[in-house]
Enzyme design. Structure first.
Site, PDB file in Angstrom:
ATOM      1  N   SER A 136       0.865  -1.168   0.000  1.00 16.55           N
ATOM      2  CA  SER A 136       0.000   0.000   0.000  1.00 16.55           C
ATOM      3  C   SER A 136       0.910   1.229   0.000  1.00 16.55           C
ATOM      4  CB  SER A 136      -0.852  -0.070   1.272  1.00 16.55           C
ATOM      5  OG  SER A 136      -1.615   1.082   1.437  1.00 16.55           O
ATOM      6  N   LYS A 162      -1.263  -0.947  -4.237  1.00 19.15           N
ATOM      7  CA  LYS A 162      -2.448  -0.124  -3.977  1.00 19.15           C
ATOM      8  C   LYS A 162      -1.982   1.295  -3.733  1.00 19.15           C
ATOM      9  CE  LYS A 162      -4.718   0.069   0.545  1.00 19.15           C
ATOM     10  NZ  LYS A 162      -5.608  -0.656   1.462  1.00 19.15           N
ATOM     11  N   LYS A 164      -2.962   5.088  -2.375  1.00 18.84           N
ATOM     12  CA  LYS A 164      -3.908   5.930  -1.641  1.00 18.84           C
ATOM     13  C   LYS A 164      -4.282   7.101  -2.541  1.00 18.84           C
ATOM     14  CE  LYS A 164      -4.043   3.759   2.291  1.00 18.84           C
ATOM     15  NZ  LYS A 164      -5.314   3.225   2.838  1.00 18.84           N
ATOM     16  N   ASP A 189      -7.311   3.323  -3.098  1.00 11.32           N
ATOM     17  CA  ASP A 189      -8.037   3.346  -1.823  1.00 11.32           C
ATOM     18  C   ASP A 189      -8.215   4.798  -1.389  1.00 11.32           C
ATOM     19  OD1 ASP A 189      -9.111   2.951   0.674  1.00 11.32           O
ATOM     20  OD2 ASP A 189      -7.354   1.927   1.521  1.00 11.32           O
ATOM     21  N   GLU A 216     -11.304   1.167  -3.709  1.00 11.96           N
ATOM     22  CA  GLU A 216     -11.628   0.860  -2.313  1.00 11.96           C
ATOM     23  C   GLU A 216     -12.186   2.085  -1.597  1.00 11.96           C
ATOM     24  OE1 GLU A 216      -8.279  -0.990  -0.377  1.00 11.96           O
ATOM     25  OE2 GLU A 216      -9.163  -0.804   1.617  1.00 11.96           O
ATOM     26  N   ASP A 241     -14.060  -1.312   2.844  1.00 11.49           N
ATOM     27  CA  ASP A 241     -13.148  -1.503   3.974  1.00 11.49           C
ATOM     28  C   ASP A 241     -13.857  -0.943   5.218  1.00 11.49           C
ATOM     29  OD1 ASP A 241     -11.124  -1.248   5.911  1.00 11.49           O
ATOM     30  OD2 ASP A 241      -9.664  -0.310   4.616  1.00 11.49           O
ATOM     31  N   LYS A 265     -10.439  -6.962   7.432  1.00 12.97           N
ATOM     32  CA  LYS A 265      -9.376  -6.640   8.391  1.00 12.97           C
ATOM     33  C   LYS A 265      -9.749  -7.296   9.707  1.00 12.97           C
ATOM     34  CE  LYS A 265      -7.600  -2.362   6.493  1.00 12.97           C
ATOM     35  NZ  LYS A 265      -7.643  -0.901   6.500  1.00 12.97           N
ATOM     36  N   GLY A 293      -4.384  -4.397   5.840  1.00 10.71           N
ATOM     37  CA  GLY A 293      -3.465  -4.212   6.959  1.00 10.71           C
ATOM     38  C   GLY A 293      -3.687  -2.883   7.659  1.00 10.71           C
TER      39      GLY A 293
HETATM   40  O1  OSB Z   1      -7.231   1.693   4.417  1.00 11.05           O
HETATM   41  O2  OSB Z   1      -5.954  -0.014   4.273  1.00 11.05           O
HETATM   42  C1  OSB Z   1      -6.215   1.092   4.758  1.00 11.05           C
HETATM   43  C2  OSB Z   1      -3.271   1.983   7.039  1.00 11.05           C
HETATM   44  C3  OSB Z   1      -3.920   2.723   7.991  1.00 11.05           C
HETATM   45  C4  OSB Z   1      -5.268   2.961   7.878  1.00 11.05           C
HETATM   46  C5  OSB Z   1      -5.985   2.461   6.791  1.00 11.05           C
HETATM   47  C6  OSB Z   1      -5.349   1.691   5.838  1.00 11.05           C
HETATM   48  C7  OSB Z   1      -3.962   1.490   5.946  1.00 11.05           C
HETATM   49  C8  OSB Z   1      -3.173   0.750   4.963  1.00 11.05           C
HETATM   50  C9  OSB Z   1      -2.018  -0.039   5.504  1.00 11.05           C
HETATM   51  O3  OSB Z   1      -3.358   0.838   3.769  1.00 11.05           O
HETATM   52  C10 OSB Z   1      -1.564  -1.142   4.632  1.00 11.05           C
HETATM   53  C11 OSB Z   1      -0.655  -2.112   5.366  1.00 11.05           C
HETATM   54  O4  OSB Z   1      -0.753  -2.289   6.598  1.00 11.05           O
HETATM   55  O5  OSB Z   1       0.174  -2.708   4.681  1.00 11.05           O
HETATM   56 MG    MG Z   2      -8.558   0.701   3.005  1.00  5.97          MG
END
Ligand code: OSB
Ligand code: MG
Length: 383
Positions: A136, A162, A164, A189, A216, A241, A265, A293
């Protein structure tokens, strides 16, 4: 089984690379680790992976610490149980606080699997010997910086990336990555950052043409209706999510066609038992899942690897190696990804050991149920 002693560690580690999402930027992570010792002296570990601030969900590290000491510790110490679900029922009347509950659920499952001599993955019904890992990538200062990060992760062997996104950081950076890597398994995401508006629809129409694996959480967590309308106007699957914190939410998603992929999650859903039930419900509905994660340290990361070994986790999970986030993890051996895959341990329980010295060094406070009563006043600073 009966848990006789619980210790909670408030642990902070710096991130090797700052991580920015639609809501904020982080340079370090603060999670709570749980050590549960049973009557026979067996030890199970859990991790409360709540973000420090209430921008992803309502919980924070402080609310988790408080709920843990006031409710979850006493409930866990007074239950007699065989299956982790039985222990979890001791706190089922507590509303919300899924991250806090998940930490205790992981510790219970670790104890349960160790007592049975099984790996956590086998105890959960997992079937894979290794799992596909994705990374990510946060919002970067520039598109060039983002392209450097993408190259770095591809060179490290990861096959899924992925990105953000947020209003103002979407079509251009995603197009640049897609142009540089036409065949990459790529998804985005938004962490719920978009208003449901004609401008947003236009943005997602453009992203829809970029062959993304999924989009996402574009809208706010409770807004199933907007997700449903968007999903029905796009070819790209919408993935939920933040919207899905229990099985009722998942049923709403399925009934409204509010998404066609599910991010499970363990933390967001309150633990491994609920995550496993969500996996089964999604499989029945033909919805593929992957494990998201929360920048977990090794304990939570190992739980994510174990759940990702179940059959309907058909999309790569956010279970990158520890080294993507931390110079040194609190578990030994560190979790590693090779050619974009993480091996599922076969040793009993989580399959990783906690480095006690390293843990103590990075803990700002420790609670020990054996040091007195279980009220919220015993917060001991480590010597
Ligand atoms: O939306 O997946 C998410 C981290 C903090 C809060 C939200 C998210 C995330 C990540 C972390 O994308 C991804 C990882 O732990 O590898
Ligand atoms: Mg997410």
């Amino acid at each position: 089984m009966r848990i006789d002693r619980l210790r909670l560690f408030d642990v902070s580690l710096p991130l090797v690379h700052g991580f920015e999402t639609s809501s904020h930027r982080k340079t370090g992570i603060n999670h709570l680790l749980i050590e549960a010792t049973d009557r026979e002296g067996r030890v199970g570990w859990g991790e409360i992976a709540s973000p420090a601030d209430p921008y992803y969900g309502a919980e924070t590290t402080e609310t988790a610490w408080s709920i843990a000491l006031r409710y979850l510790v006493p409930a866990s110490l007074s239950a007699e149980w065989d299956e982790p679900e039985e222990l979890e029922s001791a706190w089922s009347r507590i509303r919300g606080h899924e991250f806090a509950k998940a930490g205790f659920s992981i510790a219970a499952w670790d104890l349960h699997a160790r007592a049975a001599g099984l790996s956590l993955a086998s105890a959960l019904g997992g079937t894979r010997i290794d799992v596909a890992a994705g990374v990510s990538l946060g919002i970067e200062p520039s598109i060039d910086d983002l392209l450097v990060q993408v190259e770095r992760q591809l060179a490290a062997g990861y096959g899924r990336i992925k990105l953000k996104i947020a209003p103002g950081w979407d079509v251009d950076p995603v197009r640049a990555v897609r142009r540089a890597h036409p065949d990459l398994d790529l998804h985005v995401d938004a962490n719920g950052a978009y208003p449901d508006s004609p401008e947003t629809t236009a943005i997602f129409r453009e992203l829809d043409a970029m062959r993304l694996t999924m989009i996402e959480q574009p809208f706010a967590p409770r807004d199933f209706v907007s997700h449903s309308a968007l999903q029905r106007s796009l070819d790209t699957p919408v993935c939920l999510d933040e919207s899905i914190v229990d099985l009722g939410d998942l049923r709403t998603m399925l009934a409204l066609d509010a998404g066609r992929v599910l991010n499970i999650k363990v933390s967001r859903m309150g633990g491994l038992s609920v995550a496993r039930r969500a996996h089964a419900l999604a499989a029945e509905a033909g919805v593929p899942v992957w494990c998201g994660g929360m920048h977990e340290f090794g304990i939570g990361r190992a739980a994510n690897v174990a759940i990702s070994s179940l059959p309907n986790f058909t999309l790569p999970s956010d279970v990158s190696g520890s080294d993507k986030y931390y110079a040194r993890d609190i578990v030994t051996p560190p979790i590693v990804a090779e050619a974009g895959r993480v091996r599922v341990p076969t040793a009993p329980g989580l399959g990783y050991e906690v480095n006690a010295d390293w843990l103590r060094e990075h803990s700002s406070r420790v609670f020990d149920s054996a040091a007195g009563n279980t009220g919220s006043t015993i917060e001991r600073l480590t010597a």
